[in-house]
Write an enzyme that holds these catalytic residues in place. Structure first.
Site, short mmCIF file in Angstrom:
data_model
loop_
_atom_site.label_atom_id
_atom_site.label_comp_id
_atom_site.label_asym_id
_atom_site.label_seq_id
_atom_site.Cartn_x
_atom_site.Cartn_y
_atom_site.Cartn_z
N SER A 135 -11.95 104.86 -16.96
CA SER A 135 -10.51 104.74 -16.76
C SER A 135 -9.85 105.98 -17.38
CB SER A 135 -10.02 103.46 -17.45
OG SER A 135 -8.61 103.38 -17.44
N LYS A 161 -11.36 105.53 -12.15
CA LYS A 161 -10.05 104.84 -12.04
C LYS A 161 -9.03 105.73 -12.71
CE LYS A 161 -8.08 101.14 -14.96
NZ LYS A 161 -8.30 99.78 -15.50
N LYS A 163 -4.88 106.03 -13.96
CA LYS A 163 -3.64 105.31 -14.22
C LYS A 163 -2.54 105.97 -13.39
CE LYS A 163 -5.03 102.47 -17.45
NZ LYS A 163 -4.82 101.01 -17.41
N ASP A 188 -4.70 102.12 -11.26
CA ASP A 188 -4.18 101.02 -12.09
C ASP A 188 -2.74 101.34 -12.47
OD1 ASP A 188 -3.69 98.94 -13.83
OD2 ASP A 188 -5.33 99.42 -15.22
N GLU A 213 -4.94 98.16 -8.88
CA GLU A 213 -4.90 97.20 -9.98
C GLU A 213 -3.47 96.98 -10.45
OE1 GLU A 213 -7.68 98.36 -13.04
OE2 GLU A 213 -6.94 96.88 -14.47
N ASP A 238 -4.98 92.14 -13.09
CA ASP A 238 -5.40 92.26 -14.48
C ASP A 238 -4.42 91.43 -15.32
OD1 ASP A 238 -5.76 93.06 -17.13
OD2 ASP A 238 -5.72 95.20 -16.76
N LYS A 262 -11.09 90.35 -18.46
CA LYS A 262 -11.12 90.84 -19.84
C LYS A 262 -11.16 89.58 -20.69
CE LYS A 262 -8.20 94.94 -19.12
NZ LYS A 262 -6.87 95.52 -19.38
N GLY A 290 -11.43 96.82 -19.67
CA GLY A 290 -11.64 97.30 -21.03
C GLY A 290 -10.33 97.39 -21.77
O1 OSB Z 1 -4.98 98.07 -17.84
O2 OSB Z 1 -7.06 98.15 -17.84
C1 OSB Z 1 -6.00 98.34 -18.43
C2 OSB Z 1 -6.61 100.02 -21.81
C3 OSB Z 1 -5.70 99.36 -22.61
C4 OSB Z 1 -4.88 98.41 -22.03
C5 OSB Z 1 -4.98 98.12 -20.66
C6 OSB Z 1 -5.91 98.78 -19.88
C7 OSB Z 1 -6.71 99.78 -20.45
C8 OSB Z 1 -7.65 100.59 -19.69
C9 OSB Z 1 -8.78 101.25 -20.45
O3 OSB Z 1 -7.55 100.82 -18.52
C10 OSB Z 1 -10.10 100.64 -20.15
C11 OSB Z 1 -11.16 101.07 -21.13
O4 OSB Z 1 -11.34 100.40 -22.17
O5 OSB Z 1 -11.84 102.06 -20.83
MG MG Z 2 -5.57 97.26 -15.96
#
Ligand code: OSB
Ligand code: MG
Length: 367
Positions: A135, A161, A163, A188, A213, A238, A262, A290
């Site tokens: 991510s 992925k 953001k 995401d 996402e 999510d 999660k 994650g």
């Molecule tokens: O939306 O998936 C998410 C990290 C913190 C809070 C929300 C998210 C995330 C990530 C990181 O996308 C995922 C990772 O731990 O690599």
């Molecule tokens: Mg997410």
């Protein structure tokens, strides 16, 4: 197994690189590590409540309060046979999924250790290796993003992925697809859009995204069903999914075609397994999200992601992607084929590095 002693530690670890999302930029990660001692075994878990209430309403102080004043008093000194027993003991506490999940994770680890089996085995895992994605935060330029993707692909990561947020979306997607037409690629939004943005998401249909996402509201299920009707790319939820009930609603309303699991968001592995099994029965693939976990939480994530319906690569990256030093030995690594080995030793299958854990602990309390 009698729960004899519980310790909670507030930890703070600097991230290797700042992580920017539609929710803001994070420079370090605060979580709570939970230690449970029970008849000669020690279990560890991680609560992923963060320092800020931007992803979830929970924070380290709210999770600390709920653990100390409600969850721990309801289980300390009690005899348990399985992890779902503790879920029943603190059933009266509504919400606060991340607080609950941190405690439950330590109980699962202790139970697996008391039986001398891996957490993966106790959870019903069937895989020896899991497929790994990464991510990537919102970059300052498309070029920076492309360099980052090149780096992670070279390390073997099977899926990228990124953001997105308003103003940092379609152009980034186009830039990635121009350079990498064939990679497994998804975005995401962390709830940064509304139904008024339907045209943007229609345009994204041209870029072969594995999924989009959480485009809409963090508690919404209904509007997502309207958006999913308008677009071809699968929506994955999510933030909106906190339970099996939410999952059933989302799938029956056709709000998404994929679920991100999660354990922290749904109250632990017991609920995660229920969601996993229900999705499997409905033909809905799941993948493991994650929360920038340390090695303690990551070890649990790897074990959970070894269950059969986790068919898509998870946001479970190598320790070094997040932190210079991890608090477990050995740290988690990604194999050249983009997989990660599921630990086979008892419980979470990694040792706690007490020196590093002490270094990152800012507060601790025993019960
Ligand atoms: O939306 O998936 C998410 C990290 C913190 C809070 C929300 C998210 C995330 C990530 C990181 O996308 C995922 C990772 O731990 O690599
Ligand atoms: Mg997410």
């Amino acid at each position: 197994m009698k729960i004899e002693r519980i310790e909670i530690r507030h930890t703070k670890m600097d991230l290797v690189t700042p992580f920017t999302t539609s929710m803001g930029t994070e420079y370090d990660e605060e979580h709570i590590m939970v230690r449970v001692d029970a008849e000669g075994v020690t279990g560890w878990g991680e609560s992923v409540a963060e320092g800020t209430p931007f992803y979830s309403y929970e924070t380290v102080p709210t999770a600390w309060h709920i653990m100390k004043d409600f969850l721990i008093p309801s289980i300390i000194g009690k005899e348990i046979n399985e992890a779902s027993d503790v879920v029943k003991m603190y059933e009266r506490v509504r919400g606060h999924m991340m607080a609950k999940a941190g405690i439950e994770a330590a109980i699962w680890d202790a139970l697996a250790k008391s039986k001398g089996i891996s957490l993966s085995k106790l959870l019903g895992g069937t895989r020896e290796k899991i497929n790994i994605g990464v991510s990537i935060g919102i970059p300052t330029s498309a070029n920076e993003l492309l360099r980052n993707i090149e780096h992670f692909l070279a390390e073997g990561y099977q899926r990228i992925k990124i953001k997105i947020a308003p103003g940092h979306d379609l152009e980034l997607v186009k830039a990635v697809r121009r350079e990498y037409p064939d990679i497994m690629f998804q975005v995401d939004a962390n709830s940064a859009y509304t139904l008024a943005d339907v045209d943007l998401f229609k345009k994204m249909d041209d870029y072969n995204l594995s999924l989009i996402e959480q485009p809409l509201g963090y508690e919404d299920i209904y509007d997502h069903s309207k958006l999913q009707r308008e677009i071809k790319s699968p929506i994955c939820l999510d933030e909106s999914i906190h339970s099996l009930d939410d999952t059933r609603a989302a799938i029956e309303l056709k709000s998404c075609r994929i679920i991100n699991i999660k354990p922290g968001r749904v109250g632990g592995y017991t609920e995660s397994k229920l969601i996993h099994d229900y999705c499997a029965s409905m033909g809905i693939p799941v993948w493991h999200g994650g929360m920038l976990e340390s090695g303690i939480g990551r070890a649990g994530n790897v074990a959970l992601a070894s269950l059969p319906n986790f068919t898509l690569p998870g946001d479970i990256s190598a320790s070094k992607k997040y932190y210079k030093e991890d608090i477990v030995d050995p740290p988690f690594v990604v194999n050249p084929d983009g997989t990660m080995n599921v630990p086979t030793g008892p419980g979470i299958g990694v040792e706690i590095n007490m020196k590093n854990l002490d270094k990152f602990t800012v507060r601790r309390e025993f019960f």
